[in-house]
Write a protein that holds these residues in place. Structure first.
Motif, mmCIF file in Angstrom:
data_model
loop_
_atom_site.group_PDB
_atom_site.id
_atom_site.type_symbol
_atom_site.label_atom_id
_atom_site.label_comp_id
_atom_site.label_asym_id
_atom_site.label_seq_id
_atom_site.Cartn_x
_atom_site.Cartn_y
_atom_site.Cartn_z
ATOM 1 N N ILE A 1 1.609 9.609 -5.902
ATOM 2 C CA ILE A 1 2.083 10.963 -5.608
ATOM 3 C C ILE A 1 3.080 11.416 -6.665
ATOM 4 O O ILE A 1 3.013 12.554 -7.196
ATOM 5 C CB ILE A 1 2.701 11.035 -4.216
ATOM 6 N N ARG A 2 4.038 10.545 -6.983
ATOM 7 C CA ARG A 2 5.036 10.908 -7.970
ATOM 8 C C ARG A 2 4.400 11.144 -9.347
ATOM 9 O O ARG A 2 4.806 12.020 -10.108
ATOM 10 C CB ARG A 2 6.115 9.839 -8.052
ATOM 11 N N ARG A 3 3.414 10.355 -9.659
ATOM 12 C CA ARG A 3 2.731 10.533 -10.930
ATOM 13 C C ARG A 3 2.004 11.874 -10.965
ATOM 14 O O ARG A 3 1.970 12.564 -11.994
ATOM 15 C CB ARG A 3 1.755 9.382 -11.173
ATOM 16 N N ARG A 4 1.442 12.238 -9.852
ATOM 17 C CA ARG A 4 0.735 13.507 -9.784
ATOM 18 C C ARG A 4 1.683 14.697 -9.887
ATOM 19 O O ARG A 4 1.369 15.727 -10.480
ATOM 20 C CB ARG A 4 -0.047 13.595 -8.468
ATOM 21 N N LYS A 5 2.888 14.560 -9.317
ATOM 22 C CA LYS A 5 3.866 15.654 -9.365
ATOM 23 C C LYS A 5 4.375 15.894 -10.782
ATOM 24 O O LYS A 5 4.731 17.010 -11.143
ATOM 25 C CB LYS A 5 5.040 15.352 -8.447
ATOM 26 N N SER A 6 4.471 14.895 -11.575
ATOM 27 C CA SER A 6 5.004 15.045 -12.939
ATOM 28 C C SER A 6 4.026 15.695 -13.885
ATOM 29 O O SER A 6 4.386 16.084 -14.997
ATOM 30 C CB SER A 6 5.442 13.684 -13.485
ATOM 31 N N VAL A 7 2.807 15.832 -13.476
ATOM 32 C CA VAL A 7 1.785 16.433 -14.346
ATOM 33 C C VAL A 7 1.726 17.941 -14.071
ATOM 34 O O VAL A 7 1.555 18.377 -12.931
ATOM 35 C CB VAL A 7 0.415 15.784 -14.083
ATOM 36 N N LYS A 8 1.924 18.760 -15.148
ATOM 37 C CA LYS A 8 1.893 20.223 -15.004
ATOM 38 C C LYS A 8 0.453 20.718 -14.988
ATOM 39 O O LYS A 8 -0.371 20.273 -15.772
ATOM 40 C CB LYS A 8 2.644 20.909 -16.148
ATOM 41 N N ASN A 9 0.215 21.674 -14.089
ATOM 42 C CA ASN A 9 -1.105 22.242 -13.957
ATOM 43 C C ASN A 9 -1.246 23.407 -14.922
ATOM 44 O O ASN A 9 -0.648 24.462 -14.755
ATOM 45 C CB ASN A 9 -1.336 22.719 -12.521
ATOM 46 N N ASP B 1 0.825 -1.208 0.000
ATOM 47 C CA ASP B 1 0.000 0.000 0.000
ATOM 48 C C ASP B 1 0.861 1.262 0.000
ATOM 49 O O ASP B 1 0.541 2.256 -0.660
ATOM 50 C CB ASP B 1 -0.934 -0.009 1.213
ATOM 51 N N ILE B 2 1.974 1.257 0.752
ATOM 52 C CA ILE B 2 2.853 2.421 0.798
ATOM 53 C C ILE B 2 3.478 2.682 -0.569
ATOM 54 O O ILE B 2 3.572 3.825 -1.043
ATOM 55 C CB ILE B 2 3.935 2.226 1.875
ATOM 56 N N ARG B 3 3.905 1.638 -1.230
ATOM 57 C CA ARG B 3 4.492 1.793 -2.561
ATOM 58 C C ARG B 3 3.463 2.370 -3.545
ATOM 59 O O ARG B 3 3.775 3.240 -4.366
ATOM 60 C CB ARG B 3 4.998 0.451 -3.067
ATOM 61 N N LEU B 4 2.244 1.880 -3.452
ATOM 62 C CA LEU B 4 1.202 2.392 -4.329
ATOM 63 C C LEU B 4 0.921 3.876 -4.047
ATOM 64 O O LEU B 4 0.718 4.683 -4.974
ATOM 65 C CB LEU B 4 -0.075 1.562 -4.148
ATOM 66 N N PHE B 5 0.959 4.254 -2.772
ATOM 67 C CA PHE B 5 0.696 5.641 -2.397
ATOM 68 C C PHE B 5 1.731 6.586 -3.018
ATOM 69 O O PHE B 5 1.402 7.581 -3.666
ATOM 70 C CB PHE B 5 0.698 5.759 -0.870
ATOM 71 N N TRP B 6 3.025 6.264 -2.820
ATOM 72 C CA TRP B 6 4.074 7.152 -3.352
ATOM 73 C C TRP B 6 4.125 7.112 -4.876
ATOM 74 O O TRP B 6 4.512 8.093 -5.523
ATOM 75 C CB TRP B 6 5.430 6.772 -2.771
ATOM 76 N N LYS B 7 3.737 5.989 -5.448
ATOM 77 C CA LYS B 7 3.680 5.917 -6.903
ATOM 78 C C LYS B 7 2.649 6.897 -7.459
ATOM 79 O O LYS B 7 2.891 7.613 -8.446
ATOM 80 C CB LYS B 7 3.357 4.485 -7.331
#
Length: 421
Positions: free
Chosen positions: A405-413, A397-403
């Motif tokens: 998060i990282r995916r969300r950070k790479s997306v520009k708003n 579950d922790i790995r899925l959570f940070w995965k």
């Protein structure tokens, strides 16, 4: 029902137990009393007799002259459980090569069955001593009723051997038969099957002996037979004999029956009515039973208990076992639990003795300790496995959570908020 007797030199109980159990499961060879000679059963393995067949319990021949560590039971008996209250085992036989079983018939008569295993070595002094003890036992028990002798006599009474040892044994047995007016039932013309009991030399060493009057009036059937299993486990052939003597049969407390697994809370009105009707019909058949002695009262109580249990098992549904209640119940735990229950039943059958000096009590406590250790080990292992599974799940579950998060950070708003002043 008539009395059926089977005698056989099994050449060691430990190696032939499975064969004996299979033999007693065959309808044509089911017997009320089984006399097994040359058992060679050590004191530590006596409980194997109660495990040969579910409908029989074992009686070893004990001897006060030999220490339990050195004792080897040379002759044992298997008794059908429904004869438990009709059978008694006298303890006044002084040799471990002889066992006495007394049976009470419906006609209040007493039949004594003497099982024997005579020495097979060249020690003629020992042979004569055991034979004299057998003669004395026959004379003693014949005062109170009929006596049946059976077992391996290690003597050829239908031959005239030239070897001095065999000649002496043959002459000694013939003398006893003549003095006591006995007759070998397996020598009768009506006896079926083989004409010998010892396969290698095709001679007769095993016999069932009774007095002539008893033989001609009460013997219904006699046969020397063999099965593929008996041929493998022993070089002797079994002898089975049926006597026209109705015997008392009662349920024995050694037969473990229980209705605890019945779902009484789910029973319908029809189930309860059918249970009541079946139980009433059974108990009505006991109205004429005499209750003159304490023995009759105990037997009546046993039959009533059995009737209630059987009726419940026939009419009330069984509970469904929930496998999720104890998921750690492994085959090892199940085996240890069954062994503890078996030892407990043996201890109860011997009157619930207290103290480690009693073998049945000590055996039960040891089995209970082993079950407790196996149970705790399985429970701890199950808890450890559950904890490790939780840790693996949490890590995933922790790995899925940070995965995420990282995916969300790479997306520009790229959205622009409109601000109105």
């Amino acid at each position: 029902m008539n009395l059926t007797l089977l005698t056989w030199n099994a050449r060691g109980i430990s190696s032939s137990a499975a064969c004996i159990g299979h033999l007693l499961s065959m309808p044509e060879y089911q017997s009320d009393i089984v006399i097994l000679s040359e058992a060679n059963l050590c004191a530590a393995n006596v409980d194997i007799l109660d495990r040969i067949h579910e409908r029989y319990y074992g009686i070893p021949r004990t001897s006060n002259d030999v220490s339990p560590e050195l004792l080897r039971h040379k002759v044992v008996a298997l008794i059908k459980k429904d004869l438990f209250y009709s059978v008694s085992i006298p303890d006044n036989v002084s040799t471990d090569r002889l066992i006495a079983v007394q049976l009470h018939t419906d006609d209040t008569e007493v039949i004594t069955i003497l099982g024997v295993y005579m020495p097979s070595n060249n020690n003629l002094q020992e042979y004569d001593l055991i034979l004299q003890q057998l003669r004395d036992a026959y004379s003693y028990y014949s005062r109170s009723g009929k006596v049946i002798l059976c077992g391996d006599f290690n003597a050829r009474i239908n031959e005239n051997p030239h070897y001095p040892v065999l000649k002496h044994k043959s002459s000694a047995i013939k003398e006893v038969i003549a003095d006591l007016n006995l007759i070998p039932l397996n020598f009768l013309s009506s006896c079926k099957g083989y004409r010998y009991t010892f396969v290698p030399s095709q001679t007769t060493l095993d016999y069932i002996l009774t007095d002539k009057t008893f033989a001609y009036n009460y013997v219904n059937y006699c046969e020397i037979f063999s099965t593929p299993e008996s041929d493998i486990s022993s070089d002797h052939l079994p002898i089975i004999c049926t006597f026209n003597m109705p015997i008392k049969r009662y349920w024995s407390s050694r037969t473990p029956l229980s209705c605890d697994s019945r779902a009484w809370n789910k029973a319908t009105i029809n189930d309860l009515i059918n249970y009541q009707l079946e139980l009433t019909d059974t108990l009505n058949g006991l109205l004429d039973m005499s209750l003159d002695t304490q023995y009759d009262i105990d037997t009546y109580a046993e039959i009533m208990t059995l009737s209630a249990i059987i009726s419940a098992n026939n009419r009330i549904l069984m509970k469904n076992h929930n496998l999720h209640l104890k998921p750690y119940w492994s085959p090892e735990v199940k085996s240890a639990h069954k062994n503890a229950l078996r030892k407990r039943a043996l201890c109860i059958s011997e009157g619930r003795p207290r103290g480690m000096q009693h073998p049945s009590y000590k055996s039960y406590k040891d089995a209970k300790k082993v079950f407790k250790e196996v149970h705790e080990h399985a429970y701890d292992a199950f808890l450890l496995e559950c904890q490790q599974e939780l840790e693996r799940t949490a890590e995933a579950d922790i790995r899925l959570f940070w995965k995420v998060i990282r995916r969300r950070k790479s997306v520009k708003n790229r959205s622009v908020l409109r601000v109105s002043l």
